[in-house]
Scaffold this active site. Structure first.
Site, PDB file in Angstrom:
ATOM      1  N   LYS A 100       1.064  -1.217   0.046  1.00  0.00           N
ATOM      2  CA  LYS A 100      -0.027   0.070   0.005  1.00  0.00           C
ATOM      3  C   LYS A 100       0.783   1.156  -0.031  1.00  0.00           C
ATOM      4  CE  LYS A 100      -4.273   1.198   2.141  1.00  0.00           C
ATOM      5  NZ  LYS A 100      -5.356   1.513   0.684  1.00  0.00           N
ATOM      6  N   VAL A 101       1.130   1.781  -1.181  1.00  0.00           N
ATOM      7  CA  VAL A 101       2.093   2.668  -1.540  1.00  0.00           C
ATOM      8  C   VAL A 101       1.527   4.049  -2.079  1.00  0.00           C
ATOM      9  CG1 VAL A 101       4.446   3.360  -2.847  1.00  0.00           C
ATOM     10  CG2 VAL A 101       3.963   1.036  -2.099  1.00  0.00           C
TER      11      VAL A 101
END
Ligand code: PMP
Length: 296
Positions: free
Chosen positions: A153-154
């Site tokens: 989850k960037v």
């Protein structure tokens, strides 16, 4: 509103007013999208506010950080504890919690040791609302997993999500459905996707999607309820004659879909497995064991 003059956040070991916190305009995360984050919900239960699957979310945060070469000087337990303090300090029960890990001033493309951790929370209605959604197949694909860690989850990955949702809204749809690089359905811009056909559920396997914690919860609930879920690749055409479909995500919860590319699904939402799982999900997060709920 995400915050007002009374909102307290956690930033790098301190509690402070959200309105008084500041950040560095030279932050690497700001320029290049190299931060990681989580989206978590807490629910009012008979035992007080309970953060749903808090450990799983923070474990994913550590996974995302590791993939981006970001070192976190906290433990999962510490972050869970801080999250409860955050809710307490802000008097929140039903809340959306947003931990953000961002990097300090650095204009190179190399990792930096300056790592900041921010925790904030606010009251947030279901992200996709309560109405059934009309969805379109996006012209944007999910990022190729060989170009980035798509299962992390960037922050920067969400430019892809913003493009897809914007396109869908501009074309009069509620939300987008993105394909992977091979033309198979992957997921929504901020949620995983399931469809129902002949009393079975189908969803994309891991590989080109975020491993959603809600997706995993739906697997667990489906198992308990004797509903079969098949992970396999499928195309939008496979979905056109589905009986029903839904998105799953922490912010969206279990959100019913009415149509894909204008093809309306066979069953009324109330008659679908999605509706059953939506109720089961809300009962689970609020720790109401199958109250008001029967499998039909
Ligand atoms: N896919 C994407 C791209 C997302 O941003 C999210 C939201 N985190 C999800 C799926 C659903 O994940 P979860 O159920 O863990 O919230």
């Amino acid at each position: 509103m995400y915050y007002n003059e009374n909102t307290t956040i956690f930033l790098d070991g301190n509690w402070m007013k959200a309105s008084e916190a500041s950040t560095d305009l030279y932050a690497q995360t700001m320029h290049y999208g190299s931060g990681v984050f989580e989206g978590i919900r807490s629910y009012a239960t008979e035992e007080g506010a309970r953060v749903f699957k808090a450990h799983e979310h923070y474990e994913r945060l550590f996974y995302s950080a590791e993939k981006m070469h970001i070192k976190l000087d906290y433990t999962v337990d510490q972050l869970v504890e801080l999250t409860y303090q955050l809710l307490d300090r802000n008097g929140l029960h039903n809340a959306y919690i947003r931990p953000l890990v961002y990097l300090g001033a650095n204009m190179t493309l190399q990792p930096t040791d300056e790592v900041h951790v921010m925790l904030c929370a606010w009251s947030w209605d279901r992200y996709l609302g309560d109405q059934l959604l009309s969805v379109m197949t996006s012209s944007y694909q999910r990022p190729n997993p060989k170009s980035c860690h798509v299962e992390a989850k960037v922050t920067g990955h969400y430019t892809n999500s913003i493009l897809a949702t914007t396109e869908a809204k501009q074309k009069g749809f509620d939300e987008a459905l993105l394909l992977d690089m091979n033309g198979y359905v992957a997921e929504g811009p901020g949620a995983n996707f399931f469809f129902e056909k002949d009393e079975k559920l189908f969803t994309a396997p891991l590989g080109n999607i975020l491993a959603g914690i809600t997706r995993q919860t739906v697997f667990e609930l489906a198992d308990e309820l004797g509903i079969e879920v098949v992970e396999k690749h499928f195309t939008p055409e496979d979905v056109y004659d589905a009986d029903g479909a839904f998105f799953t995500g922490t912010a969206a919860e279990v959100a019913g879909i009415e149509s894909l590319d204008g093809n309306t699904f066979g069953l009324q939402w109330e008659e679908t497995l999605g509706a059953v799982l939506s109720t089961a999900y809300l009962n689970r997060v609020q720790k109401l064991e199958y109250k008001n709920f029967e499998l039909v």
